[in-house]
Motif scaffolding. Structure first.
Motif, PDB file in Angstrom:
ATOM      1  N   LEU A   1       1.238  -1.413  -0.362  1.00  0.00           N
ATOM      2  CA  LEU A   1      -0.213  -0.103   0.041  1.00  0.00           C
ATOM      3  C   LEU A   1       0.786   1.520  -0.309  1.00  0.00           C
ATOM      4  N   HIS A   2       1.676   1.113   0.982  1.00  0.00           N
ATOM      5  CA  HIS A   2       2.999   2.321   1.343  1.00  0.00           C
ATOM      6  C   HIS A   2       3.580   1.917   0.081  1.00  0.00           C
ATOM      7  N   GLN A   3       4.548   2.900   0.558  1.00  0.00           N
ATOM      8  CA  GLN A   3       6.283   2.896  -0.532  1.00  0.00           C
ATOM      9  C   GLN A   3       6.725   2.377   0.411  1.00  0.00           C
ATOM     10  N   PRO A   4       7.665   1.254  -0.042  1.00  0.00           N
ATOM     11  CA  PRO A   4       8.550   0.553   0.655  1.00  0.00           C
ATOM     12  C   PRO A   4       9.237   1.194   1.473  1.00  0.00           C
ATOM     13  N   ALA A   5      10.338   1.656   1.162  1.00  0.00           N
ATOM     14  CA  ALA A   5      10.686   2.367   1.559  1.00  0.00           C
ATOM     15  C   ALA A   5      10.601   3.325   2.549  1.00  0.00           C
ATOM     16  N   TYR A   6       9.676   4.058   2.652  1.00  0.00           N
ATOM     17  CA  TYR A   6       8.916   4.781   3.720  1.00  0.00           C
ATOM     18  C   TYR A   6       8.932   3.726   4.870  1.00  0.00           C
ATOM     19  N   ILE A   7       8.303   2.502   4.382  1.00  0.00           N
ATOM     20  CA  ILE A   7       7.943   1.342   5.833  1.00  0.00           C
ATOM     21  C   ILE A   7       9.171   0.467   6.287  1.00  0.00           C
ATOM     22  N   ASP A   8       9.886   0.899   5.799  1.00  0.00           N
ATOM     23  CA  ASP A   8      11.482   0.428   6.213  1.00  0.00           C
ATOM     24  C   ASP A   8      12.050   1.593   7.043  1.00  0.00           C
ATOM     25  N   ALA A   9      11.834   2.690   6.984  1.00  0.00           N
ATOM     26  CA  ALA A   9      12.417   4.087   7.408  1.00  0.00           C
ATOM     27  C   ALA A   9      12.157   3.973   8.269  1.00  0.00           C
ATOM     28  N   LEU A  10      10.588   3.610   8.052  1.00  0.00           N
ATOM     29  CA  LEU A  10      10.108   3.279   9.330  1.00  0.00           C
ATOM     30  C   LEU A  10       9.903   3.326  10.710  1.00  0.00           C
ATOM     31  N   ILE A  11       9.891   1.715   9.930  1.00  0.00           N
ATOM     32  CA  ILE A  11       9.957   0.323  11.034  1.00  0.00           C
ATOM     33  C   ILE A  11      11.356   0.598  11.644  1.00  0.00           C
TER      34      ILE A  11
ATOM     35  N   PHE B   1       4.598   9.250   3.033  1.00  0.00           N
ATOM     36  CA  PHE B   1       4.390  10.000   4.404  1.00  0.00           C
ATOM     37  C   PHE B   1       4.143   9.306   5.349  1.00  0.00           C
ATOM     38  N   GLY B   2       3.735  10.112   6.747  1.00  0.00           N
ATOM     39  CA  GLY B   2       2.640   9.481   7.594  1.00  0.00           C
ATOM     40  C   GLY B   2       2.331  11.155   8.795  1.00  0.00           C
ATOM     41  N   SER B   3       1.920  11.369   8.727  1.00  0.00           N
ATOM     42  CA  SER B   3       0.640  13.322   8.799  1.00  0.00           C
ATOM     43  C   SER B   3      -0.832  12.852   9.954  1.00  0.00           C
ATOM     44  N   GLY B   4      -0.253  14.194  10.574  1.00  0.00           N
ATOM     45  CA  GLY B   4      -1.427  14.110  12.239  1.00  0.00           C
ATOM     46  C   GLY B   4      -1.791  12.622  12.730  1.00  0.00           C
ATOM     47  N   PHE B   5      -0.727  12.253  13.189  1.00  0.00           N
ATOM     48  CA  PHE B   5      -1.051  11.168  13.840  1.00  0.00           C
ATOM     49  C   PHE B   5      -1.212   9.647  12.970  1.00  0.00           C
ATOM     50  N   CYS B   6      -1.126   9.819  12.446  1.00  0.00           N
ATOM     51  CA  CYS B   6      -1.186   8.091  12.067  1.00  0.00           C
ATOM     52  C   CYS B   6       0.221   8.255  10.869  1.00  0.00           C
ATOM     53  N   LEU B   7       0.484   6.418  10.785  1.00  0.00           N
ATOM     54  CA  LEU B   7       1.643   6.143  10.575  1.00  0.00           C
ATOM     55  C   LEU B   7       1.384   5.189   9.330  1.00  0.00           C
ATOM     56  N   VAL B   8       0.731   4.626   9.541  1.00  0.00           N
ATOM     57  CA  VAL B   8       0.035   4.221   8.100  1.00  0.00           C
ATOM     58  C   VAL B   8      -1.650   4.112   8.187  1.00  0.00           C
ATOM     59  N   ASN B   9      -2.272   4.135   6.647  1.00  0.00           N
ATOM     60  CA  ASN B   9      -3.039   3.931   6.724  1.00  0.00           C
ATOM     61  C   ASN B   9      -4.199   2.765   6.441  1.00  0.00           C
TER      62      ASN B   9
ATOM     63  N   LEU C   1      14.164   7.411   9.319  1.00  0.00           N
ATOM     64  CA  LEU C   1      12.542   8.755   8.926  1.00  0.00           C
ATOM     65  C   LEU C   1      13.886   9.501   9.651  1.00  0.00           C
ATOM     66  N   PRO C   2      13.050  11.141   8.902  1.00  0.00           N
ATOM     67  CA  PRO C   2      14.423  12.574   8.718  1.00  0.00           C
ATOM     68  C   PRO C   2      13.294  12.711   9.999  1.00  0.00           C
ATOM     69  N   ALA C   3      14.091  13.522  10.215  1.00  0.00           N
ATOM     70  CA  ALA C   3      13.158  13.915  12.157  1.00  0.00           C
ATOM     71  C   ALA C   3      11.976  14.816  11.684  1.00  0.00           C
ATOM     72  N   ALA C   4      12.019  15.649  10.120  1.00  0.00           N
ATOM     73  CA  ALA C   4      10.712  16.529   9.886  1.00  0.00           C
ATOM     74  C   ALA C   4       9.866  15.608   9.259  1.00  0.00           C
ATOM     75  N   LYS C   5       9.971  14.553   9.114  1.00  0.00           N
ATOM     76  CA  LYS C   5       9.044  13.658   8.272  1.00  0.00           C
ATOM     77  C   LYS C   5       8.403  12.957  10.314  1.00  0.00           C
ATOM     78  N   MET C   6       9.600  12.579  11.287  1.00  0.00           N
ATOM     79  CA  MET C   6       8.626  12.135  12.342  1.00  0.00           C
ATOM     80  C   MET C   6       7.024  13.438  13.290  1.00  0.00           C
ATOM     81  N   ARG C   7       8.812  14.441  12.557  1.00  0.00           N
ATOM     82  CA  ARG C   7       7.527  15.627  13.296  1.00  0.00           C
ATOM     83  C   ARG C   7       6.280  15.747  12.800  1.00  0.00           C
ATOM     84  N   ARG C   8       6.254  15.786  11.933  1.00  0.00           N
ATOM     85  CA  ARG C   8       5.132  15.861  10.792  1.00  0.00           C
ATOM     86  C   ARG C   8       3.863  13.693  11.296  1.00  0.00           C
ATOM     87  N   ILE C   9       4.289  13.265  11.764  1.00  0.00           N
ATOM     88  CA  ILE C   9       3.138  12.622  12.684  1.00  0.00           C
ATOM     89  C   ILE C   9       3.216  12.890  13.405  1.00  0.00           C
TER      90      ILE C   9
END
Length: 327
Positions: A77-87, A145-153, A91-99
């Motif tokens: 469903l999601h970009q594999p690179a995003y899921i690997d970085a998340l797990i 990317f994740g956003s608004g307290f949501c990591l995966v949909n 993930l860059p600090a800016a992307k975690m802040r967006r989550i």
């Protein structure tokens, strides 16, 4: 077409895991992480529990324990690179802040379990005609990317899972969280078998609102009467036009007038009536419903419990599941 459910289940299928509230967050964090455990405690108060393999029987509820979603399903469903970085905490600090959460293994474990819980809820709805998840509704997660307290949909994931079940050719996501389901809209924009329907506040998060298949954007301070009138008419038309074989319902209570991130003026009884509109319409049409409790934001997490519990009350009422217990 999915089967028409001529009779109700003897107990209401509910999905829950203690991991849902097992996440340590910084002091004064806006996310009400304890509400899941508080809701479950409320539902089980003064009731006897009987362990039945992967389920717990709490008359009139039957509580199912989920398993974590498989990572390869997330990568489909999601970009594999995003899921690997998340797990793996890359993930860059800016992307975690967006989550909106600090990274922790607890966060990842909870996310995988909650997503698995929404998948299980879809399976139960397919089997029994109704299923309720005491978590879920992470609709701001996008492809990469994740956003608004949501990591995966979990909503998009569960809708696609539903299409693999016998007799399910069309799924409708009815998202009544006060915030627009932007991630769900983008992830499913090219899937003709999944209809996205978002009912939300027009001047609220997120700032950019991509088109769902159906959008009902209501102004700030929308009252109970105006909300129910607008939503009820469009819901009836949407179900008649698309005739879904399963509805995935996000029953967020952040539409409530006292919600700290909501901006609507919908009363407590209005939340119940909204839930009743969805469940009764689908019940009458023989459409199974997989519901998640969605959003709700209060500094005092206990104040969310009775609001979220109304979804359980409504399902018991609509499906005629009688109980001598007061939930």
């Amino acid at each position: 077409m999915a089967p028409v459910y001529a009779c109700s289940p003897r107990q209401l299928p509910v999905v829950y895991h203690p991991l849902y509230s097992q996440l340590v967050l910084p002091p004064a964090h806006r996310y009400p992480i304890s509400k899941y455990q508080r809701l479950f405690a409320h539902l089980t108060e003064d009731l006897t529990l009987h362990q039945l393999s992967d389920t717990t029987s709490i008359a009139p509820l039957r509580v199912f324990t989920p398993t974590p979603v498989r990572v390869e399903w997330l990568k489909a469903l999601h970009q594999p690179a995003y899921i690997d970085a998340l797990i793996h905490n890359r993930l860059p600090a800016a992307k975690m802040r967006r989550i909106g959460f600090p990274w922790s293994q607890q966060l990842i474990d909870r996310t995988l379990m909650s997503s698995g819980g929404t998948l299980r809820t879809v399976e139960l709805a397919h089997e029994f005609g109704i299923g309720i998840h005491l978590s879920g509704g992470y609709h701001h997660a996008h492809h990469d990317f994740g956003s608004g307290f949501c990591l995966v949909n979990d909503l998009a994931l569960a809708a696609k899972h539903a299409l693999t079940l016998d007799g399910i050719d069309t799924v409708m996501i009815v998202d009544c969280d006060v915030h627009h389901g932007d991630g769900t809209a983008t992830l499913l924009a090219d899937d003709p078998n999944i209809i996205t329907f978002s009912v939300h506040c027009d001047k609220n998060f997120p700032a950019r609102k991509p088109d769902s298949d159906i959008d009902l954007a209501l102004p700030r301070a929308t009252t109970t009467e105006d909300y129910l009138s607008a939503f009820g008419g469009i819901l009836h038309l949407a179900l008649a036009q698309h005739q879904p074989d399963l509805v995935l319902y996000d029953a967020g209570v952040d539409i409530h007038q006292d919600d700290e991130l909501g901006y609507f003026d919908v009363c407590t009884q209005g939340v119940y009536k909204r839930d009743h509109l969805v469940l009764s319409h689908c019940r009458q049409a023989g459409i199974p419903v997989a519901a998640v409790i969605g959003g709700g934001y209060r500094s005092d997490h206990q104040l969310l419990v009775n609001l979220h519990a109304q979804l359980i009350h409504t399902a018991l009422d609509v499906h005629g599941i009688m109980s001598s217990h007061r939930l």
